[in-house]
Write a protein that holds these residues in place. Structure first.
Motif, mmCIF file in Angstrom:
data_model
loop_
_atom_site.group_PDB
_atom_site.id
_atom_site.type_symbol
_atom_site.label_atom_id
_atom_site.label_comp_id
_atom_site.label_asym_id
_atom_site.label_seq_id
_atom_site.Cartn_x
_atom_site.Cartn_y
_atom_site.Cartn_z
ATOM 1 N N PRO A 169 49.936 30.578 -48.694
ATOM 2 C CA PRO A 169 49.388 31.642 -47.838
ATOM 3 C C PRO A 169 47.996 31.948 -48.050
ATOM 4 C CG PRO A 169 50.928 32.532 -49.276
ATOM 5 C CD PRO A 169 51.049 31.187 -49.589
ATOM 6 N N ILE A 170 47.396 31.553 -49.670
ATOM 7 C CA ILE A 170 46.167 32.124 -49.702
ATOM 8 C C ILE A 170 45.304 30.598 -49.846
ATOM 9 C CG2 ILE A 170 44.825 32.917 -51.730
ATOM 10 C CD1 ILE A 170 47.177 34.668 -52.683
ATOM 11 N N ARG A 171 44.110 30.362 -49.152
ATOM 12 C CA ARG A 171 43.441 29.186 -49.257
ATOM 13 C C ARG A 171 41.995 29.671 -49.029
ATOM 14 N NH1 ARG A 171 47.221 28.989 -45.535
ATOM 15 N NH2 ARG A 171 45.520 29.001 -43.908
ATOM 16 N N GLY A 172 41.040 29.766 -50.161
ATOM 17 C CA GLY A 172 39.828 30.165 -49.702
ATOM 18 C C GLY A 172 38.909 29.799 -50.930
ATOM 19 N N HIS A 173 37.576 30.402 -50.633
ATOM 20 C CA HIS A 173 36.567 30.145 -51.707
ATOM 21 C C HIS A 173 35.587 31.380 -51.966
ATOM 22 C CE1 HIS A 173 37.726 26.070 -51.339
ATOM 23 N NE2 HIS A 173 37.615 26.043 -50.001
ATOM 24 N N GLN A 174 34.916 31.227 -53.128
ATOM 25 C CA GLN A 174 34.091 32.433 -53.391
ATOM 26 C C GLN A 174 32.646 32.249 -53.005
ATOM 27 O OE1 GLN A 174 32.670 33.360 -57.643
ATOM 28 N NE2 GLN A 174 34.289 34.916 -57.282
ATOM 29 N N LEU A 175 31.983 33.191 -52.305
ATOM 30 C CA LEU A 175 30.720 32.825 -51.797
ATOM 31 C C LEU A 175 29.862 34.048 -52.191
ATOM 32 C CD1 LEU A 175 31.662 32.188 -47.966
ATOM 33 C CD2 LEU A 175 31.182 30.631 -49.787
ATOM 34 N N ILE B 167 51.223 34.813 -58.200
ATOM 35 C CA ILE B 167 49.678 34.583 -58.888
ATOM 36 C C ILE B 167 48.803 33.732 -57.744
ATOM 37 C CG2 ILE B 167 48.964 32.895 -60.477
ATOM 38 C CD1 ILE B 167 51.766 33.166 -61.912
ATOM 39 N N ARG B 168 47.698 34.129 -58.012
ATOM 40 C CA ARG B 168 46.748 33.275 -57.186
ATOM 41 C C ARG B 168 45.867 32.700 -58.287
ATOM 42 N NH1 ARG B 168 40.861 35.983 -55.583
ATOM 43 N NH2 ARG B 168 40.153 34.286 -56.727
ATOM 44 N N ARG B 169 45.515 31.502 -57.986
ATOM 45 C CA ARG B 169 44.633 30.730 -58.699
ATOM 46 C C ARG B 169 43.266 30.676 -58.348
ATOM 47 N NH1 ARG B 169 46.703 24.423 -58.795
ATOM 48 N NH2 ARG B 169 45.280 24.367 -60.462
ATOM 49 N N TYR B 170 42.276 30.717 -59.562
ATOM 50 C CA TYR B 170 41.044 31.044 -59.279
ATOM 51 C C TYR B 170 40.151 29.639 -60.150
ATOM 52 C CZ TYR B 170 36.580 33.571 -59.862
ATOM 53 O OH TYR B 170 35.240 34.014 -60.183
ATOM 54 N N PRO B 171 40.430 28.611 -59.521
ATOM 55 C CA PRO B 171 39.873 27.220 -60.184
ATOM 56 C C PRO B 171 38.338 27.254 -60.151
ATOM 57 C CG PRO B 171 40.650 26.765 -57.587
ATOM 58 C CD PRO B 171 40.853 28.378 -57.913
ATOM 59 N N ASP B 172 37.871 27.017 -61.108
ATOM 60 C CA ASP B 172 36.449 26.708 -61.319
ATOM 61 C C ASP B 172 36.144 25.070 -60.838
ATOM 62 O OD1 ASP B 172 33.859 26.102 -62.012
ATOM 63 O OD2 ASP B 172 33.892 26.717 -64.118
ATOM 64 N N ILE B 173 35.802 24.911 -59.321
ATOM 65 C CA ILE B 173 35.485 23.685 -58.838
ATOM 66 C C ILE B 173 34.060 23.360 -58.943
ATOM 67 C CG2 ILE B 173 37.443 23.998 -57.475
ATOM 68 C CD1 ILE B 173 35.468 24.625 -55.221
ATOM 69 N N GLN C 206 52.635 24.814 -57.771
ATOM 70 C CA GLN C 206 53.976 25.218 -57.541
ATOM 71 C C GLN C 206 53.950 26.704 -58.421
ATOM 72 O OE1 GLN C 206 53.258 22.783 -59.744
ATOM 73 N NE2 GLN C 206 54.670 22.560 -61.501
ATOM 74 N N TYR C 207 53.144 27.098 -59.344
ATOM 75 C CA TYR C 207 53.452 28.374 -59.861
ATOM 76 C C TYR C 207 52.498 29.518 -59.080
ATOM 77 C CZ TYR C 207 55.034 25.370 -63.470
ATOM 78 O OH TYR C 207 55.207 24.715 -64.552
ATOM 79 N N ALA C 208 51.820 29.130 -58.098
ATOM 80 C CA ALA C 208 50.949 30.167 -57.420
ATOM 81 C C ALA C 208 51.103 30.302 -55.939
ATOM 82 C CB ALA C 208 49.593 29.952 -57.600
ATOM 83 N N GLN C 209 50.763 30.882 -55.366
ATOM 84 C CA GLN C 209 50.690 31.257 -53.710
ATOM 85 C C GLN C 209 49.412 30.709 -53.074
ATOM 86 O OE1 GLN C 209 51.693 35.035 -52.097
ATOM 87 N NE2 GLN C 209 53.801 34.532 -52.576
ATOM 88 N N GLY C 210 48.550 29.714 -53.869
ATOM 89 C CA GLY C 210 47.324 29.232 -53.205
ATOM 90 C C GLY C 210 46.354 29.652 -53.957
ATOM 91 N N SER C 211 44.995 29.540 -53.691
ATOM 92 C CA SER C 211 43.931 29.822 -54.288
ATOM 93 C C SER C 211 42.626 29.961 -53.803
ATOM 94 C CB SER C 211 43.553 28.382 -55.157
ATOM 95 O OG SER C 211 43.074 27.281 -54.265
ATOM 96 N N ILE C 212 41.761 30.867 -54.348
ATOM 97 C CA ILE C 212 40.289 31.138 -53.943
ATOM 98 C C ILE C 212 39.673 30.531 -55.049
ATOM 99 C CG2 ILE C 212 38.567 32.720 -53.364
ATOM 100 C CD1 ILE C 212 40.979 34.558 -52.256
ATOM 101 N N SER C 213 38.734 29.844 -54.807
ATOM 102 C CA SER C 213 37.999 28.945 -55.686
ATOM 103 C C SER C 213 36.940 29.613 -56.519
ATOM 104 C CB SER C 213 37.247 27.541 -55.310
ATOM 105 O OG SER C 213 36.450 27.826 -54.548
#
Length: 826
Positions: free
Chosen positions: A175-181, A377-383, A425-432
């Motif tokens: 349910p969480i799919r996005g990116h930092q701007l 948990i929301r992931r905050y991956p450094d892409i 599998q550990y999170a509900q998605g991510s915003i990078s």
């Protein structure tokens, strides 16, 4: 055309109320690349039929379809709310709950397709009726269905084609799919965006399935403004929130704790007043993300007390917004984590969940086990970063680390899928975590993976190329981006594929229209192809020059030291006095100008005022790729000796710097061959963040320099450093770093000489089979240390070396080891 059937069952995630939710993603037929399509439907003369008259997001989605088609084809698609009476090409847009005006035969086709859930959509082409039907489960589903439709269309001047057997039923897995701007000076391009550019970019992300953006307040660990910014930050973030809201997307805000004192009433009032101004300015704010550190550094009890105060201010303007927090701290201790997780599990009414991002010590699986099952948990991956980051390029070649640097244009599609799928599998998605357009490809890959982790990377890249560049480039750009990722894998010196990658991009460049050549996404791939090839040829050239210079010095006893030094200097200086491939370098500069014009990308400091050490990799284009700086420095020292024999001795010592002597061993951990000695409990695929497994790091970091933005030539006593000091094997935090030597002389006497360089200045100790070699010492003060190996540590001919840090330290870093056999030296 053969049908491709993919059926994926979600592994499930824990919702905010503790209920296990299951969703099934069905992709019955994915549009294939244009080269493989045998049948297409011509939609050039089609109309859009939609019976929805009020829902703003459905109406916005139709505008997106019409505007994006017109932009690429110059065709204005008419829209009507009446069912077509003839066999006229038609695109039907509808909500799943409002299909009563669609004829029964078409409803039956839709009903026969798998069910969809929130934000999902169905797309089906009914060829005999010349119909394309796109149905969304909800208004967001309509937007994402139209996005998928646009991605599969082949559009050009006067032409709209769609695979005639396209049939998709799809629901997002997460349910969480996005990116930092972030709109701030530190970014490599966002700070130069206009309002319309943000609108276009946010729309692009929505087309690829994103449902969130993350903005930043005006005050962060950065300047407030710079020469690029079109609007004051507080006005631009209001525009960003407005734009996201118009696309039905959630708005998050990353808000670090920059205050000096959160216990003083006066300081607290300033912080509260600032937040009230910021929260009031944005028309939509669904979630606030407050990092536990980087920047900011509060004790957990004080942190959550402050978050509770913030929640009251936040809810004055956004009553349903939640606050999320990360266990992000540079120098963590067990006590800090215990207090943090105790606070997390108290179930504050304003608490949204945990964010897992860069520089978090605890692996995400362990975090999941330590918090309540109802805490998301929301992931905050450094892409966005390639080194000194959450997910650095594994065992990256030093030549690229020196030149491409930390924040280059970095398409890593295959890596990003691996990183995503290792822990999704550990999170509900991510915003990078993103610092600009340099990671544009990675954004679209992450959004597709958050939608469906089974999506093949090449499918995303084909959509990316077809939609953003044009159907003519579907396969060329898709494979070209994959090739750019292969460019940066393994030793550069032996990677002759780099030249083939350039040839592929040059071929596309030669036939490209002005629009394509002006397209920032094409420009980004093209500049990397030229840049990589230029560095490959320079590395070959400069490596050869260094070897020739060393050969002159080896003959010093015959030619005389001064003649040898002169010849060596002249040879090394040819790298800049007689440079090679000037046309490739020139093209890089031209593309640097083009990218600034097209997207505001700042690849240089002097000309385009880039933030130093960030995205300005073009400034590094001619940094030395061999040991010339160190050699030239050493030769200057040698020349000061007035005695010929003294000079010859110093030359010999210089040339034998890495020689461990008879029966000894030498390892440079910038060399792949040395990594066979490093003990790794997991593969990179299993632990891409290196939280449990050693990773490669870059930077010299001596003389107390805490942060190395770029690889530097100077590092100790003002002298140039050897290249071998510029990268290290690194174990993060207090994870042991284990290196093993075997086939040693069991009754031998050994001395270890070790180089401690790198970004971290940590207190580390060294043991050999649990026997102390040296106690805790602070690294970064001097580069080389020498110690006796306890004889009891090698009685079986095997030596295991273990480095560990004290609690709260950043990690252990080793760049070089000499294991000297001292058995017969006395």
């Amino acid at each position: 055309m053969m049908e491709l059937q993919i059926i994926g069952m979600e592994r499930g995630w824990v919702g905010t109320k503790g209920l296990l939710t299951q969703a099934i993603i069905f992709i019955l037929l994915i549009g294939m690349p244009s080269a493989l399509n045998s049948q297409t439907m011509d939609l050039s003369a089609s109309k859009i039929v939609c019976f929805e008259k009020k829902d703003p997001l459905v109406l916005k989605s139709i505008s997106v379809l019409r505007e994006e088609v017109a932009k690429r084809t110059q065709i204005e698609l008419d829209r009507t709310n009446k069912w077509p009476k003839d066999n006229h090409p038609t695109i039907i847009i509808a909500l799943a709950g409002k299909l009563e005006k669609i004829p029964q035969e078409f409803r039956e086709i839709l009903e026969a397709m798998p069910d969809i859930s929130d934000e999902g959509y169905k797309i089906v082409v009914v060829e005999k009726s010349k119909m394309v039907i796109a149905v969304g489960k909800d208004p967001r589903g309509v937007l994402y269905g139209i996005g998928k439709l646009l991605r599969k269309m082949e559009m050009g001047p006067g032409t709209i084609l769609l695979p005639s057997d396209l049939k998709i039923a799809s629901t997002p897995k997460y349910p969480i799919r996005g990116h930092q701007l972030g709109y701030r000076p530190k970014t490599n391009s966002y700070d130069a965006f206009s309002v319309s550019q943000f609108d276009s970019y946010i729309r692009d992300m929505a087309v690829f399935g994103a449902n969130s953006i993350e903005i930043m307040p005006p005050r962060t660990d950065d300047d407030v403004s710079n020469v690029h910014m079109k609007l004051p930050a507080v006005r631009m973030i209001a525009e960003q929130a407005r734009i996201a809201d118009s696309y039905g997307m959630d708005v998050w805000m990353w808000y670090p704790n920059m205050g000096s004192d959160y216990s003083s009433p006066d300081s607290l009032k300033l912080e509260i007043d600032e937040r009230r101004k910021v929260f009031r300015a944005v028309p939509r704010l669904d979630h606030l993300f407050v990092p536990g550190g980087d920047p900011g550094d509060l004790d957990p009890d004080e942190l959550f007390k402050w978050l509770n105060t913030q929640a009251k201010v936040l809810h004055e303007f956004h009553p349903n917004a939640k606050i999320w927090v990360s266990p992000q701290v540079f120098r963590p201790t067990a006590k800090w984590f215990e207090a943090f997780y105790e606070q997390v599990n108290k179930k504050y009414p304003w608490f949204g969940g945990i964010v897992f991002g860069p520089w978090i010590k605890t692996p995400i699986a362990e975090i999941r086990a330590r918090i309540g099952p109802d805490v998301p948990i929301r992931r905050y991956p450094d892409i966005t970063h390639s080194l000194s980051s959450q997910y650095p390029i594994p065992k990256w070649d030093l030549a690229y680390a020196i030149t491409l640097g930390r924040e280059c244009i970095n398409p890593r599609p295959t890596d990003e899928k691996i990183i995503h799928n290792a822990f999704d599998q550990y999170a509900q998605g991510s915003i990078s975590y993103s610092e600009g357009t340099n990671d544009d490809v990675n954004k679209m890959v992450w959004s597709d993976q958050d939608w469906d982790p089974n999506t093949p990377v090449v499918e995303t890249l084909r959509d990316y190329a077809r939609y953003f560049v044009g159907p003519k480039y579907t396969e060329g750009v898709a494979q070209g981006l994959m090739a750019l990722e292969k460019n940066i894998r393994g030793p550069l010196l032996t990677n002759d594929g780099v030249l083939r990658t350039l040839q592929q991009w040059q071929k596309m460049e030669q036939g490209a229209s002005g629009d394509v050549l002006g397209n920032f996404r094409f420009q980004m791939g093209l500049i990397r192809a030229y840049f990589d090839a230029y560095q490959y040829r320079r590395l070959l050239y400069e490596t050869q020059l260094e070897q020739k210079a060393r050969q002159h010095l080896l003959l010093a006893s015959k030619t005389g030291s001064r003649i040898a030094i002169k010849s060596a200097r002249e040879t090394l200086s040819r790298a800049w006095e007689e440079p090679i491939m000037a046309e490739w370098k020139k093209r890089c500069y031209q593309l640097t100008d083009d990218l600034y014009k097209s997207i505001g990308a700042q690849l240089t400091v002097a000309k385009y005022f880039a933030a130093a050490g960030r995205g300005n990799f073009i400034d590094n284009i001619d940094l030395p790729l061999n040991d010339s700086m160190w050699l030239l420095d050493q030769l200057s020292i040698v020349e000061k000796d007035s005695d010929e024999n003294g000079r010859l001795l110093k030359i010999e010592q210089m040339l034998h710097r890495t020689d461990p002597g008879p029966g000894g061993f030498y390892d440079d951990f910038g060399s792949p061959g040395s990594w066979i000695r490093v003990v790794a409990d997991h593969s990179w695929d299993e632990d891409p963040g290196g939280l449990s497994t050693p990773r490669v790091s870059f930077g010299v970091g001596l003389k107390g320099e805490e942060w190395v933005h770029e690889i530097t030539a100077k590092g100790f006593d003002g002298q140039a450093t050897p290249l071998s000091w510029m990268n290290q094997v690194t174990s993060l935090y207090d994870r042991p770093l284990k290196i093993v030597y075997d086939n040693l002389e069991p009754k031998g006497t050994y001395i270890i000489k070790v180089a401690y360089t790198g970004r971290f200045q940590s207190k580390i100790k060294l043991t050999a089979k649990n026997i102390l070699v040296h106690d805790f010492i602070k690294t970064g003060i001097q580069p080389i240390y020498e110690f006796q190996i306890p004889p009891a540590a090698i009685v079986d001919g095997v030596l295991q070396l273990d480095w560990t840090c004290g609690e709260g330290e950043r990690g252990s870093q080793v760049s070089e080891i000499w294991l000297i056999n001292d058995t017969n030296q006395n």
